[in-house]
Design a protein around this motif. Structure first.
Motif, PDB file in Angstrom:
ATOM      1  N   ALA A 202       0.849  -1.196   0.000  1.00  0.00           N
ATOM      2  CA  ALA A 202       0.000   0.000   0.000  1.00  0.00           C
ATOM      3  C   ALA A 202       0.879   1.238   0.000  1.00  0.00           C
ATOM      4  O   ALA A 202       1.789   1.362   0.832  1.00  0.00           O
ATOM      5  N   GLY A 203       0.628   2.139  -0.936  1.00  0.00           N
ATOM      6  CA  GLY A 203       1.432   3.338  -1.056  1.00  0.00           C
ATOM      7  C   GLY A 203       1.029   4.424  -0.075  1.00  0.00           C
ATOM      8  O   GLY A 203      -0.099   4.469   0.415  1.00  0.00           O
ATOM      9  N   LEU A 204       1.981   5.322   0.204  1.00  0.00           N
ATOM     10  CA  LEU A 204       1.713   6.538   0.958  1.00  0.00           C
ATOM     11  C   LEU A 204       1.567   7.693  -0.022  1.00  0.00           C
ATOM     12  O   LEU A 204       2.239   7.745  -1.065  1.00  0.00           O
ATOM     13  N   ASN A 205       0.697   8.639   0.344  1.00  0.00           N
ATOM     14  CA  ASN A 205       0.473   9.829  -0.466  1.00  0.00           C
ATOM     15  C   ASN A 205       0.378  11.040   0.437  1.00  0.00           C
ATOM     16  O   ASN A 205       0.181  10.923   1.654  1.00  0.00           O
ATOM     17  N   GLY A 206       0.501  12.209  -0.165  1.00  0.00           N
ATOM     18  CA  GLY A 206       0.418  13.438   0.616  1.00  0.00           C
ATOM     19  C   GLY A 206      -0.878  13.549   1.395  1.00  0.00           C
ATOM     20  O   GLY A 206      -0.913  14.096   2.504  1.00  0.00           O
TER      21      GLY A 206
ATOM     22  N   GLY B 129      -4.647   5.056   4.243  1.00  0.00           N
ATOM     23  CA  GLY B 129      -4.351   4.377   2.986  1.00  0.00           C
ATOM     24  C   GLY B 129      -5.356   4.595   1.893  1.00  0.00           C
ATOM     25  O   GLY B 129      -6.494   4.158   2.001  1.00  0.00           O
ATOM     26  N   LEU B 130      -4.935   5.257   0.798  1.00  0.00           N
ATOM     27  CA  LEU B 130      -5.810   5.550  -0.332  1.00  0.00           C
ATOM     28  C   LEU B 130      -5.519   4.679  -1.549  1.00  0.00           C
ATOM     29  O   LEU B 130      -6.171   4.844  -2.588  1.00  0.00           O
TER      30      LEU B 130
ATOM     31  N   GLY C  97      -6.579   1.339   3.088  1.00  0.00           N
ATOM     32  CA  GLY C  97      -5.661   0.539   2.277  1.00  0.00           C
ATOM     33  C   GLY C  97      -4.424   0.080   3.020  1.00  0.00           C
ATOM     34  O   GLY C  97      -3.833  -0.947   2.676  1.00  0.00           O
ATOM     35  N   GLN C  98      -4.031   0.821   4.067  1.00  0.00           N
ATOM     36  CA  GLN C  98      -2.825   0.474   4.824  1.00  0.00           C
ATOM     37  C   GLN C  98      -3.216  -0.418   5.999  1.00  0.00           C
ATOM     38  O   GLN C  98      -3.254  -0.002   7.153  1.00  0.00           O
ATOM     39  N   ALA C  99      -3.526  -1.652   5.680  1.00  0.00           N
ATOM     40  CA  ALA C  99      -4.013  -2.619   6.658  1.00  0.00           C
ATOM     41  C   ALA C  99      -3.756  -4.017   6.135  1.00  0.00           C
ATOM     42  O   ALA C  99      -3.334  -4.202   4.983  1.00  0.00           O
ATOM     43  N   GLU C 100      -4.017  -5.008   6.965  1.00  0.00           N
ATOM     44  CA  GLU C 100      -3.833  -6.380   6.521  1.00  0.00           C
ATOM     45  C   GLU C 100      -4.947  -6.827   5.595  1.00  0.00           C
ATOM     46  O   GLU C 100      -4.736  -7.665   4.712  1.00  0.00           O
ATOM     47  N   LEU C 101      -6.145  -6.267   5.762  1.00  0.00           N
ATOM     48  CA  LEU C 101      -7.292  -6.555   4.909  1.00  0.00           C
ATOM     49  C   LEU C 101      -7.950  -5.242   4.514  1.00  0.00           C
ATOM     50  O   LEU C 101      -7.991  -4.290   5.295  1.00  0.00           O
TER      51      LEU C 101
END
Length: 311
Positions: free
Chosen positions: A33-37, A58-59, A89-93
């Motif tokens: 999962a990517g990071l964004n501003g 998480g987007l 989006g920044q999670a296991e599921l």
């Protein structure tokens, strides 16, 4: 499950309930999962999620479908998918509306897939759907060393445009140039004009110079204002140049509009991934458990490409 949560203006790892897929939704085991501003802004309390969206971070994400809700038609358990999501989006599921999901090309690894959806969807929508960038036109991309900027440089170059990219860090200019642009110091872009299109990822400091360097009937698309959002605008100059001004965010749009953006990316950009004409440069990857360090690293100036959390 573990997920990125926000406490007192900071990102941390917390335990939250496992999500359940609803009608036409996929449950995805997140691999990257990517990071964004926008994540940084949300962590600081400045960009709350839309009503009903997950409040966890998480987007964008990529992973494998592990369950499907009623009404799903396209994807099955085991499929590799990636998507822009409104949160979580920044999670296991992660739960993903099936119309938003795109297949992960076999040529793309998980790290690249996790950092692909948000920046390429944003860049493609801004350059082509909004500004109508065409072959042979001249485009100036401000802030070209960031995730969206790197995506935009590659897409504009692949479309046959002449690309000028402003990059503040001189150490990053050669890398941006290798993606298909003439990379310059931000102080020099007026002399490099005129431009048919500006992609504004920085904000107020570039005005009114943008107007001076814009060609007649040119277009400006504003999708980033991290350096400031308030300007003084000469309306007479807009009239004389017959300028068209666009501004947009992707996250709050209705599902149908976000799905339409996903289809455009799937049809026009994924073939470029398979052919090797576009890629996702990575600045750094972190395991999910080190998300706070990833958020801190994201704010360090001078990096090039995406910061990605991996399972």
């Amino acid at each position: 499950m573990r997920a990125v949560v926000f406490e007192d203006g900071q990102a941390t790892i917390g335990e939250v309930d496992d999500p359940e897929p609803g009608h036409r939704q996929l449950l995805v085991a997140v691999r990257a999962a990517g990071l964004n501003g926008a994540d940084i802004t949300q962590a600081r309390g400045g960009y709350p999620p839309p009503p009903g969206a997950p409040t966890t971070g998480g987007l964008e994400m990529a992973g494998e479908v592990v369950a499907t809700g009623p009404g799903c038609q396209r994807y099955s358990v085991g499929d590799r998918v990636m998507a822009v999501v409104q949160g979580g989006g920044q999670a296991e599921l992660c739960v993903v509306d099936e119309p938003l999901a795109m297949p992960v090309p076999q040529s793309m690894d998980w790290e690249g897939a996790g950092g692909f959806p948000e920046v390429f969807a944003t860049a493609h929508d801004a350059l082509f759907t909004q500004a109508g960038l065409a072959m042979g036109e001249r485009v100036c991309i401000h802030g070209a060393a960031g995730g969206v900027g790197v995506a935009a440089v590659q897409l504009a170059s692949a479309a046959g445009a002449q690309v000028i990219a402003t990059v503040r860090n001189p150490d990053s200019r050669n890398s941006v140039a290798e993606l298909g642009a003439h990379a310059i110091d931000p102080a020099d872009f007026i002399d490099a004009g005129p431009f048919d299109v500006f992609l504004e990822l920085v904000g107020a400091p570039n005005w009114p110079a943008n107007l001076k360097a814009l060609a007649t009937e040119g277009r400006i698309v504003v999708i980033g204002v991290g350096a400031g959002s308030e300007i003084t605008l000469n309306l007479a100059l807009l009239m004389v140049k017959r300028l068209r001004l666009f501004a947009s965010t992707l996250r709050p749009r209705p599902l149908e509009q976000r799905a339409a953006v996903a289809r455009q990316v799937e049809h026009h950009v994924l073939p470029l991934v398979d052919s090797g004409r576009v890629r996702v440069p990575l600045a750094c990857t972190f395991p999910l458990s080190e998300a706070p360090a990833a958020y801190e690293y994201f704010t360090v100036p001078g990096k090039l490409g995406k910061v990605v959390l991996v399972a």
